[in-house]
Scaffold this active site. Structure first.
Site, PDB file in Angstrom:
ATOM      1  N   ARG A 120       0.643  -1.315   0.022  1.00 20.44           N
ATOM      2  CA  ARG A 120      -0.204  -0.091   0.051  1.00 20.44           C
ATOM      3  C   ARG A 120       0.789   1.198  -0.105  1.00 20.44           C
ATOM      4  NH1 ARG A 120      -3.250  -3.150   3.409  1.00 20.44           N
ATOM      5  NH2 ARG A 120      -4.787  -4.010   2.482  1.00 20.44           N
ATOM      6  N   GLU A 184       9.409  16.359 -26.056  1.00 20.54           N
ATOM      7  CA  GLU A 184       8.644  16.959 -25.172  1.00 20.54           C
ATOM      8  C   GLU A 184       9.350  18.305 -24.250  1.00 20.54           C
ATOM      9  OE1 GLU A 184       6.070  15.410 -23.662  1.00 20.54           O
ATOM     10  OE2 GLU A 184       6.483  13.136 -23.682  1.00 20.54           O
ATOM     11  N   LYS A 226       7.553  22.313 -15.892  1.00 16.88           N
ATOM     12  CA  LYS A 226       6.462  21.169 -15.185  1.00 16.88           C
ATOM     13  C   LYS A 226       5.898  21.467 -13.976  1.00 16.88           C
ATOM     14  CE  LYS A 226       5.356  16.620 -15.348  1.00 16.88           C
ATOM     15  NZ  LYS A 226       5.581  15.071 -16.165  1.00 16.88           N
ATOM     16  N   ARG A 240      -3.058  20.887 -15.878  1.00 18.77           N
ATOM     17  CA  ARG A 240      -1.992  19.784 -15.992  1.00 18.77           C
ATOM     18  C   ARG A 240      -2.358  19.271 -17.619  1.00 18.77           C
ATOM     19  NH1 ARG A 240       1.163  15.424 -12.035  1.00 18.77           N
ATOM     20  NH2 ARG A 240       2.193  14.545 -13.913  1.00 18.77           N
ATOM     21  N   ASN A 244      -0.383  17.531 -22.140  1.00 24.28           N
ATOM     22  CA  ASN A 244      -0.595  16.542 -23.051  1.00 24.28           C
ATOM     23  C   ASN A 244      -0.625  17.000 -24.291  1.00 24.28           C
ATOM     24  OD1 ASN A 244      -0.599  14.281 -21.073  1.00 24.28           O
ATOM     25  ND2 ASN A 244      -2.547  15.346 -20.393  1.00 24.28           N
ATOM     26  N   HIS A 251      -0.749   8.693 -28.264  1.00 28.34           N
ATOM     27  CA  HIS A 251      -1.186   7.562 -27.856  1.00 28.34           C
ATOM     28  C   HIS A 251      -1.744   6.525 -28.843  1.00 28.34           C
ATOM     29  CE1 HIS A 251      -0.826   9.332 -23.533  1.00 28.34           C
ATOM     30  NE2 HIS A 251       0.110   9.178 -23.984  1.00 28.34           N
ATOM     31  N   HIS A 264       7.895   7.043 -27.956  1.00 28.08           N
ATOM     32  CA  HIS A 264       6.603   7.860 -27.372  1.00 28.08           C
ATOM     33  C   HIS A 264       7.030   9.435 -27.883  1.00 28.08           C
ATOM     34  CE1 HIS A 264       3.930   9.601 -24.651  1.00 28.08           C
ATOM     35  NE2 HIS A 264       4.858  10.429 -24.071  1.00 28.08           N
TER      36      HIS A 264
END
Ligand code: NAD
Ligand code: GLY
Length: 362
Positions: A120, A184, A226, A240, A244, A251, A264
């Site tokens: 967890r 990016e 960022k 945020r 993208n 994708h 990517h």
């Protein structure tokens, strides 16, 4: 040495950027004598950096185990991730352990998700080794794995306790991977910072030559941009989403051609141009700016079109499963100028198809 703090209350953490951080000591890692840790890496990185890092950690008296995963986007899935849990259980790691992700975005995303879920939740440290992971994937706590039906479909927001960026790692990075990271980098300029975009136009050759001063500034600026976004919207409820840009298209490409066939960053580059064309058709973006983007991506050795064997209609089913879809509506990030972008819903699918077709036939 450059230091940036990600301020998220009790989950705040530092990003440290410098050349040679992995060279002489493990003191930069938040681990002390007697601590347990599990280092997660892949076959490629193990051959380059594992021995050195293990030696440093042993010297610091950290009880270190390691697990080596297969290398590639096609292995970023739950069954490979299970190898991390098996290694942790076999070596009796408890809740006090720390995972160390040594690698690019694939290792970082998988290790982070393993840390979020092992017993967890245990601590994890990001040691990103690709440009893409140094400027993006290691920062901000998005962790997860792919599903055969969609990229990054299973995961959690879970912040690391520290990000250690050794710019020297870039010297062993294949040129195609360096280029992928630049997609990016260029993205940040388009969505958030026109001055940075212009700086990239002026310094791209120095970046490709890995000039250390230029590289340090570049990575620092991307992380700063960022971090500001993540501090305002950690779990992507609003701004945020801007990070993208191009990713809805990307994708779709990555899933359609099979994970690992298009990198990517390559898919993001083509996706950014598709977003620019969409915005142009809507009358929101000037074609001179699209040309500036295309020129910069080309100089960075990145694709500016999608795969030739993927027609525009083929993008739609993947786009409908995008994580940005809300009640059946695709949300797109569209550039409005260099340095400014917006999130838009309700865009007619025919416009998106037209944008992809226009680009593919250009
Ligand atoms: P990657 O992790 O697959 O690394 C690229 C290749 O470079 C691999 O073969 C790797 O072994 C090799 N490599 C890594 N560092 C090296 C080095 N220093 N020297 C030599 N070889 C090296 O790819 P990536 O581009 O780093 O990351 C892409 C992944 O990151 C995708 O899965 C993407 O979805 C994810 N991502 C996540 C976020 C996030 O916020 N979590 C953001 C962007 C991308
Ligand atoms: N790479 C996009 C994000 O971290 O939100």
């Amino acid at each position: 040495m450059e230091k940036i703090t990600v301020s998220l209350g009790y989950r705040s953490y530092p990003i440290t950027i410098s050349a040679g951080l992995l060279k002489y000591s493990a003191s930069f890692l938040p681990l002390k004598s007697g601590d347990n840790a599990m280092l997660v890496t892949n076959q490629t990185l193990a051959a380059l950096y594992l021995h050195k890092l293990l030696t440093l950690l042993n010297k610091a008296d950290v009880k270190i185990d390691y697990v080596i995963l297969p290398d590639g986007e096609q292995y970023k899935n739950l069954s490979v991730m299970n190898q991390i849990f098996t290694a942790l259980l076999q070596k009796s790691h408890g809740r006090e352990t720390t995972l160390i992700a040594l690698g690019g975005g694939v290792i970082g995303d998988m290790t982070g998700f393993a840390a979020a879920s092992y017993q967890r939740g245990v601590r994890f440290i990001q040691v990103p080794t690709t440009l893409l992971s140094q400027v993006d994937a290691s920062v901000g706590g998005k962790t997860g794995v792919n599903h055969e039906m969609g990229k990054n479909m299973i995961g959690a927001f879970y912040q690391p306790v520290s990000v250690i960026i050794d710019t020297d790692c870039l010297s062993t990075l294949p040129p195609r991977e360096l280029a992928a990271g630049l997609a990016e980098v260029i993205k940040y300029g388009i969505i958030l910072d026109s001055e940075f975009f212009q700086w990239l136009e002026e310094h791209l050759d120095a970046i490709l030559a890995l000039d250390s001063k230029v590289m340090r500034f570049c990575i620092r600026r991307c992380c700063e941009l960022k971090v500001k976004v993540v501090e305002h919207d950690e779990c992507e409820s609003n701004i945020r989403t801007l990070l993208n840009l191009g990713h809805t298209f990307a994708h779709a490409i990555e899933t359609h051609v099979g994970y690992g066939n298009w990198l990517h960053g390559e898919a993001v580059a083509a996706g950014i141009v598709m977003a620019a064309y969409t915005s142009e058709i809507l009358g929101e973006f000037m074609s001179v700016d699209t040309i500036r983007i295309i020129n910069l991506l080309k100089r960075a050795h990145l694709p500016v079109r999608g795969p030739t064997n993927m027609n525009a209609e083929a993008y739609l089913p993947y786009m409908m499963r995008d994580k940005k879809v809300v009640k059946g509506n695709i949300r797109f990030v569209l550039p409005l100028a260099i340095g400014r972008a917006e999130i838009r819903t309700g865009i007619d699918q025919n416009i998106v198809i037209k944008a992809i077709n226009t680009l593919q036939n250009s």
